[in-house]
Design an enzyme around this catalytic site. Sequence first.
Site: not given
Length: 141
Positions: A17-20, A22
């Site tokens: 996942t990324d910082t959001a 997702i």
Amino acid sequence: MSSTLFRWPIRVYYEDTDTAGIVYYANYLKFFERARTEWLRALGWGQHALAGEHGLAFVVAQASVDYRRPARLDDELVVEAAVVQLGRASLTFEQRAWRGAELLASARVRVGCIRAADYSPAPMPAAMLAAMKPLLQKDPA
């Protein structure tokens, strides 16, 4: 393997996942790669043995991905792979990533067979082609 459609379960981990929170878009390519690798293994052709015994490897020549919905941490996905074109030294897959009945991403990926020693195109072993031919799905494109 009897079906022309191969399915492989994948769980989304924190590292995907990324910082959001997702799944980072490029990681869908990793998911698709894992499904193709397991598809090949299910046919009896592990990548390590293919390189060691035949001096061959597969490389991605082209990939096109359509992203529809995001996957999130801990999601359980199913990634599908189906061969829609088969040549002596290349094959094209249609692939999809699902969360339940929800389509998250789809891709068309063309892979080529190469000689590992010099990276030149090489025909797949005849036994491999024979195993793949019955799995060829009619190309929807």
